[in-house]
Structures are given as C-alpha cells and as structure tokens.
Design a protein around this motif. Structure first.
Motif, PDB file in Angstrom:
ATOM      1  N   ASN A 177       0.825  -1.210   0.000  1.00 17.88           N
ATOM      2  CA  ASN A 177       0.000   0.000   0.000  1.00 17.88           C
ATOM      3  C   ASN A 177       0.859   1.259   0.000  1.00 17.88           C
ATOM      4  O   ASN A 177       0.576   2.220  -0.715  1.00 17.88           O
ATOM      5  CB  ASN A 177      -0.925   0.004   1.219  1.00 17.88           C
ATOM      6  N   LEU A 178       1.920   1.249   0.793  1.00 21.76           N
ATOM      7  CA  LEU A 178       2.800   2.416   0.850  1.00 21.76           C
ATOM      8  C   LEU A 178       3.490   2.667  -0.488  1.00 21.76           C
ATOM      9  O   LEU A 178       3.664   3.817  -0.906  1.00 21.76           O
ATOM     10  CB  LEU A 178       3.846   2.241   1.951  1.00 21.76           C
ATOM     11  N   LYS A 179       3.882   1.607  -1.166  1.00 21.76           N
ATOM     12  CA  LYS A 179       4.509   1.755  -2.487  1.00 21.76           C
ATOM     13  C   LYS A 179       3.532   2.397  -3.470  1.00 21.76           C
ATOM     14  O   LYS A 179       3.895   3.292  -4.231  1.00 21.76           O
ATOM     15  CB  LYS A 179       4.967   0.391  -3.010  1.00 21.76           C
ATOM     16  N   ILE A 180       2.294   1.918  -3.452  1.00 23.67           N
ATOM     17  CA  ILE A 180       1.264   2.469  -4.345  1.00 23.67           C
ATOM     18  C   ILE A 180       0.997   3.936  -4.007  1.00 23.67           C
ATOM     19  O   ILE A 180       0.908   4.787  -4.900  1.00 23.67           O
ATOM     20  CB  ILE A 180      -0.045   1.649  -4.230  1.00 23.67           C
ATOM     21  N   ILE A 181       0.887   4.227  -2.721  1.00 28.64           N
ATOM     22  CA  ILE A 181       0.607   5.596  -2.268  1.00 28.64           C
ATOM     23  C   ILE A 181       1.732   6.543  -2.673  1.00 28.64           C
ATOM     24  O   ILE A 181       1.489   7.641  -3.196  1.00 28.64           O
ATOM     25  CB  ILE A 181       0.402   5.623  -0.746  1.00 28.64           C
ATOM     26  N   ASN A 182       2.979   6.141  -2.442  1.00 23.59           N
ATOM     27  CA  ASN A 182       4.116   7.002  -2.787  1.00 23.59           C
ATOM     28  C   ASN A 182       4.187   7.252  -4.288  1.00 23.59           C
ATOM     29  O   ASN A 182       4.460   8.369  -4.730  1.00 23.59           O
ATOM     30  CB  ASN A 182       5.419   6.371  -2.301  1.00 23.59           C
ATOM     31  N   SER A 183       3.948   6.205  -5.069  1.00 26.18           N
ATOM     32  CA  SER A 183       3.968   6.350  -6.526  1.00 26.18           C
ATOM     33  C   SER A 183       2.856   7.283  -6.990  1.00 26.18           C
ATOM     34  O   SER A 183       3.066   8.143  -7.863  1.00 26.18           O
ATOM     35  CB  SER A 183       3.815   4.973  -7.186  1.00 26.18           C
ATOM     36  N   THR A 184       1.671   7.123  -6.401  1.00 29.98           N
ATOM     37  CA  THR A 184       0.528   7.969  -6.780  1.00 29.98           C
ATOM     38  C   THR A 184       0.766   9.420  -6.393  1.00 29.98           C
ATOM     39  O   THR A 184       0.474  10.340  -7.169  1.00 29.98           O
ATOM     40  CB  THR A 184      -0.755   7.456  -6.096  1.00 29.98           C
ATOM     41  N   LEU A 185       1.297   9.639  -5.198  1.00 28.90           N
ATOM     42  CA  LEU A 185       1.594  11.004  -4.761  1.00 28.90           C
ATOM     43  C   LEU A 185       2.621  11.669  -5.672  1.00 28.90           C
ATOM     44  O   LEU A 185       2.506  12.860  -5.986  1.00 28.90           O
ATOM     45  CB  LEU A 185       2.116  10.999  -3.325  1.00 28.90           C
ATOM     46  N   ASN A 186       3.598  10.905  -6.113  1.00 27.85           N
ATOM     47  CA  ASN A 186       4.596  11.445  -7.042  1.00 27.85           C
ATOM     48  C   ASN A 186       3.945  11.884  -8.352  1.00 27.85           C
ATOM     49  O   ASN A 186       4.245  12.953  -8.890  1.00 27.85           O
ATOM     50  CB  ASN A 186       5.669  10.394  -7.306  1.00 27.85           C
ATOM     51  N   ASP A 187       3.031  11.049  -8.862  1.00 31.35           N
ATOM     52  CA  ASP A 187       2.314  11.385 -10.109  1.00 31.35           C
ATOM     53  C   ASP A 187       1.471  12.648  -9.926  1.00 31.35           C
ATOM     54  O   ASP A 187       1.421  13.512 -10.818  1.00 31.35           O
ATOM     55  CB  ASP A 187       1.413  10.223 -10.535  1.00 31.35           C
ATOM     56  N   ILE A 188       0.794  12.748  -8.781  1.00 30.82           N
ATOM     57  CA  ILE A 188      -0.050  13.914  -8.503  1.00 30.82           C
ATOM     58  C   ILE A 188       0.793  15.188  -8.443  1.00 30.82           C
ATOM     59  O   ILE A 188       0.430  16.221  -9.019  1.00 30.82           O
ATOM     60  CB  ILE A 188      -0.825  13.722  -7.177  1.00 30.82           C
ATOM     61  N   GLU A 189       1.920  15.112  -7.750  1.00 33.46           N
ATOM     62  CA  GLU A 189       2.777  16.286  -7.603  1.00 33.46           C
ATOM     63  C   GLU A 189       3.387  16.714  -8.936  1.00 33.46           C
ATOM     64  O   GLU A 189       3.529  17.913  -9.209  1.00 33.46           O
ATOM     65  CB  GLU A 189       3.861  15.996  -6.568  1.00 33.46           C
ATOM     66  N   GLU A 190       3.741  15.729  -9.778  1.00 28.85           N
ATOM     67  CA  GLU A 190       4.283  16.060 -11.101  1.00 28.85           C
ATOM     68  C   GLU A 190       3.225  16.744 -11.959  1.00 28.85           C
ATOM     69  O   GLU A 190       3.515  17.708 -12.677  1.00 28.85           O
ATOM     70  CB  GLU A 190       4.792  14.795 -11.787  1.00 28.85           C
ATOM     71  N   LYS A 191       1.992  16.239 -11.890  1.00 25.85           N
ATOM     72  CA  LYS A 191       0.897  16.829 -12.650  1.00 25.85           C
ATOM     73  C   LYS A 191       0.605  18.248 -12.154  1.00 25.85           C
ATOM     74  O   LYS A 191       0.396  19.175 -12.945  1.00 25.85           O
ATOM     75  CB  LYS A 191      -0.364  15.961 -12.510  1.00 25.85           C
ATOM     76  N   ASP A 192       0.618  18.419 -10.832  1.00 26.37           N
ATOM     77  CA  ASP A 192       0.363  19.728 -10.239  1.00 26.37           C
ATOM     78  C   ASP A 192       1.443  20.732 -10.649  1.00 26.37           C
ATOM     79  O   ASP A 192       1.148  21.886 -10.979  1.00 26.37           O
ATOM     80  CB  ASP A 192       0.319  19.591  -8.716  1.00 26.37           C
ATOM     81  N   LEU A 193       2.691  20.277 -10.644  1.00 33.16           N
ATOM     82  CA  LEU A 193       3.801  21.145 -11.044  1.00 33.16           C
ATOM     83  C   LEU A 193       3.685  21.532 -12.515  1.00 33.16           C
ATOM     84  O   LEU A 193       3.895  22.694 -12.894  1.00 33.16           O
ATOM     85  CB  LEU A 193       5.133  20.437 -10.792  1.00 33.16           C
ATOM     86  N   SER A 194       3.318  20.558 -13.356  1.00 34.36           N
ATOM     87  CA  SER A 194       3.145  20.828 -14.784  1.00 34.36           C
ATOM     88  C   SER A 194       2.043  21.866 -15.013  1.00 34.36           C
ATOM     89  O   SER A 194       2.184  22.763 -15.851  1.00 34.36           O
ATOM     90  CB  SER A 194       2.799  19.531 -15.523  1.00 34.36           C
TER      91      SER A 194
END
Length: 346
Positions: A177-194
C-alpha cells in the motif's frame, strides 16, 4: 476551478416546430440494434435492479414535469384534440431539450466511470454513485430546463473512488500500500507542477487527491510502527512464563466492553477522549503511552477489517477467553469476530 454545467436548450423561432422523423421497420430495427447499449442500458446495469432504476427514473420524470411552464397547455392543439402532429404539442420543445440534456449528462457520467475501473468493479459503490448522479440534476421551474451540476458529480465520484481505494488497501499488505501511495503522490505532484508551469487550471481536484493519499501514507506508516512494536511485544512475551496483556489486548478488551455497553466510550468523558485514555492507562497500569494506546485503539476500533485480520486471531481469542470471562455480552461479540478472523485466515 469548478466544472461547467451540462445542459441543452432549444431556441425555436416563431412558427418553427419540432418534426418527428419516422423510419421504416427494417431501418428502425437495425438502428435499435446498433444503439442497443445506449446510456439507458448502462444506467440500468449500474443500478442493478429494475426496481431501483424505476425509483430514480420516476423521480426524475416527476421533476421534469414540475419544471414545465404553468401555461404550457394553453392553446395546445394536441391537448385540444385539434392535431395529431407531435410538433403541435406545446410541451415538445421542453421535453426534448431535457431529454437531450439527460442523454449528454448520462454519457459524460458513463465516460467518467469507464475511466475509473476501480469504481466500476465495486458494484455496491457504483450503485450508490449512480443514485447520486440523478441527484446532481438541477431544474429551472417554469422554463422547462434542466442541467447537470458537473462539479457536484465529479466530487461525488472522487469520494466514491476514495472509498473504493480504501477497500482495496484493506485487503493488501502495508508495504504494498505504501509503495502504491508514494507512486501515486509522485504522479499527482508532477501533474500539479506541470499545471503551475504551464498556467493550466486544475480540473482533476489534485489538492483533494493529494490530501487523501497523504492521510493514507500517515496511516500506513503508523501501521508499520505498530506492527514492529507488536513484534517486539510478542518476542518479549515468549520469554515470560506468565502471559501479560499487551496494548493490543487492552485496546480490543475496551472496544468489546464499549460495544456491549459495559464500559463508556472515551469520547463521552467530561474532559475528552485524550484524558479518558490517560486515566485508563494509569488505572490499569498499562505499560505504554497514551499516544501509542490511542493509535492502536483507533486502528482496531475504526476499521473492522483490521480487527478481524489474520494476525489478530490469537489476540481476540485471548481477550474473549481470558479478559472478558466476567462480561458475557462482550465475550459473545468478541467470539463472533473471532470466527470471522478464523474464516479470513483460511
């Protein structure tokens, strides 16, 4: 940024009317076959039973009827029996524009669901969300107009998705679960930055998604901490001849006493939950801190799946057969959950 509402309006010039096109039987049969799986088909699938579909559909139809102009029947040739032409119905324009609105809105809802497979696969949750979809329609009384509050629908969908993801996490191990959460948070932050770099408005509620997954990350980090502490406690117990109750045992013990109403909820303490727990730890001489006890207690009390997990089977058995022997109602509740834990561990 709020989503734009979905609505359709017919602007007929004076003297214009709606014309009904008729197909020959063969062409109509082919047309019906080609478009068999339309929005109505999918909404019926989402709602599962005909009874539930009829309930929400009848409520929608009643709201449509109530939105018509009060004088819609005045001068209507169809209502007076002076014409058999559907185009002479004064209400035709209003019904048609609302039917088109419903079709467009339904197709958008179906598109959203098709993009979120985790919601589509969770049938009970999908059914509840579909009922909420109907609740997102707004009507302009006296004008025969309706529209879909798309922002409201998207927020309902987001909430539904969070519930489904929580269910998925409950059936998986903490590290996964933590691996999935960290990966998802990274995707969200990259999208937000873009979005910020390109000055694009956020249409995907990234702030709410980030909040959800950050909360989950904190929760599962606490889970790892608890699991590590429990492991140490179990090793310590194995070295002792006399088995003393652990923090987990006490948390389960008081949970079952509260369920049987043999002990009051911590929240009902005059000075609040935190003081209640501190007093309890002191009274029972529990070897832990109030903060750690509260973390363990919340994990077991707030999540039924945590309580009946495979690793808790021995703990529930100990609590039921040792600590609750003088509390028959609480013991009965614990034994029922012990059976659920045993079934889950097979």
């Amino acid at each position: 940024m709020a989503k734009r509402n979905i609505g359709f309006e017919l602007n007929l010039k004076e003297g214009q009317k709606i014309v009904e096109l008729k197909f020959d039987k063969r062409l109509k049969k082919r047309f019906d076959k080609d478009f068999e799986k339309n929005h109505t088909y999918y909404l019926k699938q989402f709602l599962v039973t005909k009874k539930d579909y009829d309930i929400v559909n009848n409520a929608l139809n009643e709201a449509v009827k109530m939105s018509l102009p009060d004088n819609v029947e005045d001068g209507c040739k169809w209502c007076k029996g002076e014409s058999n032409d559907v185009g002479d119905k004064n209400c035709s324009k209003y019904y048609l524009q609302m039917e088109v609105t419903f079709m467009l809105a339904s197709n958008e809802f179906i598109r959203i669901i098709s993009k979120n497979k985790h919601i589509y696969n969770d049938k009970p949750n999908l059914k509840k969300l579909t009922v909420k979809f109907y609740d997102c329609f707004r009507f302009i009384k006296g004008e025969g107009k309706m529209y879909l509050d798309l922002d409201r629908l998207c927020r309902f969908t987001l909430e539904s998705g969070f519930l489904t993801i929580t269910k998925m996490f409950s059936s998986s191990d903490t590290l996964t679960n933590l691996k999935i959460i960290n990966s998802t948070l990274n995707d969200i932050e990259e999208k937000d930055l873009s979005n910020k770099i390109n000055k694009i408005e956020d249409e995907n509620y990234l702030d709410l998604q980030k909040m959800f997954f950050e909360n989950k990350r904190r929760f599962y980090k606490d889970e790892i901490f608890i699991e590590e502490r429990e492991g140490v406690a179990i090793k310590g117990l194995s070295r002792n001849k006399k088995k003393e109750p652990t923090v987990v045992h006490y948390a389960l013990y008081y949970h079952y006493l509260q369920q049987s109403k043999d002990f009051g909820y911590f929240e009902n303490h005059p000075e609040g939950k935190w003081i209640a727990i501190k007093e309890l730890i002191k009274k029972d001489n529990i070897k832990t801190t109030a903060k750690y006890f509260q973390i363990v207690y919340n994990r077991l009390t707030n999540y039924h799946t945590n309580r009946i997990a495979k690793k808790e089977e021995a703990n529930i058995s100990y609590v039921a057969n040792t600590m609750l022997k003088d509390y028959p109602k609480a013991k009965e509740i614990a034994l029922l959950e012990l059976q659920q834990a045993k079934i889950k561990s097979r």
